[in-house]
Write a protein that holds these residues in place. Sequence first.
Motif, PDB file in Angstrom:
ATOM      1  N   SER A   1      22.498 -40.048  -9.576  1.00  0.00           N
ATOM      2  CA  SER A   1      23.728 -39.566 -10.191  1.00  0.00           C
ATOM      3  C   SER A   1      23.468 -38.418 -11.157  1.00  0.00           C
ATOM      4  N   VAL A   2      22.451 -38.557 -11.990  1.00  0.00           N
ATOM      5  CA  VAL A   2      22.146 -37.510 -12.972  1.00  0.00           C
ATOM      6  C   VAL A   2      21.634 -36.253 -12.281  1.00  0.00           C
ATOM      7  N   GLN A   3      20.882 -36.413 -11.204  1.00  0.00           N
ATOM      8  CA  GLN A   3      20.436 -35.251 -10.448  1.00  0.00           C
ATOM      9  C   GLN A   3      21.620 -34.496  -9.863  1.00  0.00           C
ATOM     10  N   ARG A   4      22.589 -35.223  -9.338  1.00  0.00           N
ATOM     11  CA  ARG A   4      23.801 -34.587  -8.818  1.00  0.00           C
ATOM     12  C   ARG A   4      24.542 -33.863  -9.931  1.00  0.00           C
ATOM     13  N   ALA A   5      24.584 -34.463 -11.110  1.00  0.00           N
ATOM     14  CA  ALA A   5      25.230 -33.821 -12.249  1.00  0.00           C
ATOM     15  C   ALA A   5      24.535 -32.513 -12.609  1.00  0.00           C
ATOM     16  N   ALA A   6      23.199 -32.524 -12.558  1.00  0.00           N
ATOM     17  CA  ALA A   6      22.444 -31.304 -12.837  1.00  0.00           C
ATOM     18  C   ALA A   6      22.754 -30.225 -11.803  1.00  0.00           C
ATOM     19  N   GLU A   7      22.968 -30.633 -10.580  1.00  0.00           N
ATOM     20  CA  GLU A   7      23.302 -29.667  -9.529  1.00  0.00           C
ATOM     21  C   GLU A   7      24.682 -29.055  -9.750  1.00  0.00           C
ATOM     22  N   LEU A   8      25.590 -29.810 -10.379  1.00  0.00           N
ATOM     23  CA  LEU A   8      26.887 -29.231 -10.754  1.00  0.00           C
ATOM     24  C   LEU A   8      26.688 -28.092 -11.748  1.00  0.00           C
ATOM     25  N   LEU A   9      25.782 -28.282 -12.692  1.00  0.00           N
ATOM     26  CA  LEU A   9      25.490 -27.240 -13.675  1.00  0.00           C
ATOM     27  C   LEU A   9      24.907 -26.003 -13.008  1.00  0.00           C
ATOM     28  N   THR A  10      23.950 -26.222 -12.108  1.00  0.00           N
ATOM     29  CA  THR A  10      23.326 -25.100 -11.415  1.00  0.00           C
ATOM     30  C   THR A  10      24.351 -24.340 -10.573  1.00  0.00           C
ATOM     31  N   SER A  11      25.207 -25.074  -9.888  1.00  0.00           N
ATOM     32  CA  SER A  11      26.230 -24.440  -9.049  1.00  0.00           C
ATOM     33  C   SER A  11      27.208 -23.621  -9.869  1.00  0.00           C
ATOM     34  N   ALA A  12      27.420 -24.031 -11.128  1.00  0.00           N
ATOM     35  CA  ALA A  12      28.335 -23.311 -12.012  1.00  0.00           C
ATOM     36  C   ALA A  12      27.680 -22.103 -12.670  1.00  0.00           C
ATOM     37  N   GLY A  13      26.391 -21.901 -12.415  1.00  0.00           N
ATOM     38  CA  GLY A  13      25.723 -20.733 -12.947  1.00  0.00           C
ATOM     39  C   GLY A  13      24.799 -20.988 -14.115  1.00  0.00           C
ATOM     40  N   ALA A  14      24.665 -22.234 -14.555  1.00  0.00           N
ATOM     41  CA  ALA A  14      23.760 -22.539 -15.663  1.00  0.00           C
ATOM     42  C   ALA A  14      22.323 -22.363 -15.196  1.00  0.00           C
ATOM     43  N   ARG A  15      21.521 -21.683 -16.007  1.00  0.00           N
ATOM     44  CA  ARG A  15      20.137 -21.424 -15.641  1.00  0.00           C
ATOM     45  C   ARG A  15      19.146 -22.039 -16.614  1.00  0.00           C
ATOM     46  N   SER A  16      19.607 -22.354 -17.817  1.00  0.00           N
ATOM     47  CA  SER A  16      18.718 -22.948 -18.826  1.00  0.00           C
ATOM     48  C   SER A  16      19.432 -24.133 -19.460  1.00  0.00           C
ATOM     49  N   PHE A  17      19.048 -25.342 -19.023  1.00  0.00           N
ATOM     50  CA  PHE A  17      19.705 -26.528 -19.561  1.00  0.00           C
ATOM     51  C   PHE A  17      18.769 -27.719 -19.532  1.00  0.00           C
ATOM     52  N   CYS A  18      19.119 -28.715 -20.330  1.00  0.00           N
ATOM     53  CA  CYS A  18      18.404 -29.990 -20.364  1.00  0.00           C
ATOM     54  C   CYS A  18      19.436 -31.100 -20.366  1.00  0.00           C
ATOM     55  N   LEU A  19      19.369 -31.968 -19.373  1.00  0.00           N
ATOM     56  CA  LEU A  19      20.280 -33.099 -19.251  1.00  0.00           C
ATOM     57  C   LEU A  19      19.447 -34.362 -19.405  1.00  0.00           C
ATOM     58  N   ASN A  20      19.706 -35.114 -20.470  1.00  0.00           N
ATOM     59  CA  ASN A  20      18.902 -36.281 -20.842  1.00  0.00           C
ATOM     60  C   ASN A  20      19.768 -37.529 -20.751  1.00  0.00           C
ATOM     61  N   ALA A  21      19.428 -38.417 -19.836  1.00  0.00           N
ATOM     62  CA  ALA A  21      20.198 -39.645 -19.632  1.00  0.00           C
ATOM     63  C   ALA A  21      19.346 -40.837 -20.036  1.00  0.00           C
ATOM     64  N   GLY A  22      19.485 -41.254 -21.276  1.00  0.00           N
ATOM     65  CA  GLY A  22      18.733 -42.406 -21.751  1.00  0.00           C
ATOM     66  C   GLY A  22      17.234 -42.244 -21.658  1.00  0.00           C
ATOM     67  N   GLY A  23      16.744 -41.014 -21.833  1.00  0.00           N
ATOM     68  CA  GLY A  23      15.304 -40.761 -21.785  1.00  0.00           C
ATOM     69  C   GLY A  23      14.801 -40.221 -20.470  1.00  0.00           C
ATOM     70  N   ASP A  24      15.620 -40.268 -19.427  1.00  0.00           N
ATOM     71  CA  ASP A  24      15.265 -39.655 -18.148  1.00  0.00           C
ATOM     72  C   ASP A  24      15.906 -38.271 -18.112  1.00  0.00           C
TER      73      ASP A  24
END
Length: 254
Positions: A111-134
Amino acid sequence: MRRVEHVMGFPVSLRVDDELGQEVDGEGDFEATADAVFAWLREDDARFSPFKADSEVSRYDRGELERHELSADLTEILALCEHYRLATGGAFDVRLPGRRLDPCAVVKGWSVQRAAELLTSAGARSFCLNAGGDVVTSGGPWRVGVRHPEHADRLCTVLELTDGAVATSARYERGDHIIDGRTGRPATGLLSLTVVADSLTEADSVATAAFAMGTEGIDWAASLAGCEVFAVDADRRVLRTPGFPSVAKQPAAA
């Protein structure tokens, strides 16, 4: 942009370092994309949590849905669960006797990987998504601390990630909650095991599956293409693969 919300029973933090004001899907910044990220995570929690009586997972477990009636997403998740069950000789098993179907070990990373792909698809190039330490990162480099398995206020190592993911399975948050499906007993051979991989789907699944195997899981995880491993066993020995991207090599137990 930074945001923190409580989803799936743990805090999820998102940091985007791309400059605000750039054109992103017609928006002036990433706020709308962040809304979509957290909405996706909440939706997945509602769909796949075994702790929600009306979730698709719970309905399937009770026999209210046939396999051919499942969503494509749950079908994919269950296929991943079966892959890791077979790969670990049954140590990783989401259908333990006498327990409800619980695919959470795969759902979270997927689920979190899919969420990260939403960010990439929207044009985000520098981000950190932290889900409970993962963690999933893009751009950077980002420094990620791995918590000491016995001291909550200490780190056992720090790693540097650019585009990748890191996940840890351990006993410190929920005790002996990971069961070795081969024995039906808690897996106690390790204190913690961290996996770095290209995607959080793989990193999270492999970390839990390897932890369920005990000490033999270290070599198994390390043998997988693209996976790097850092582990602390029950005797407090630190084991790591040569390619594990540590910034500072620190002893894990003292």
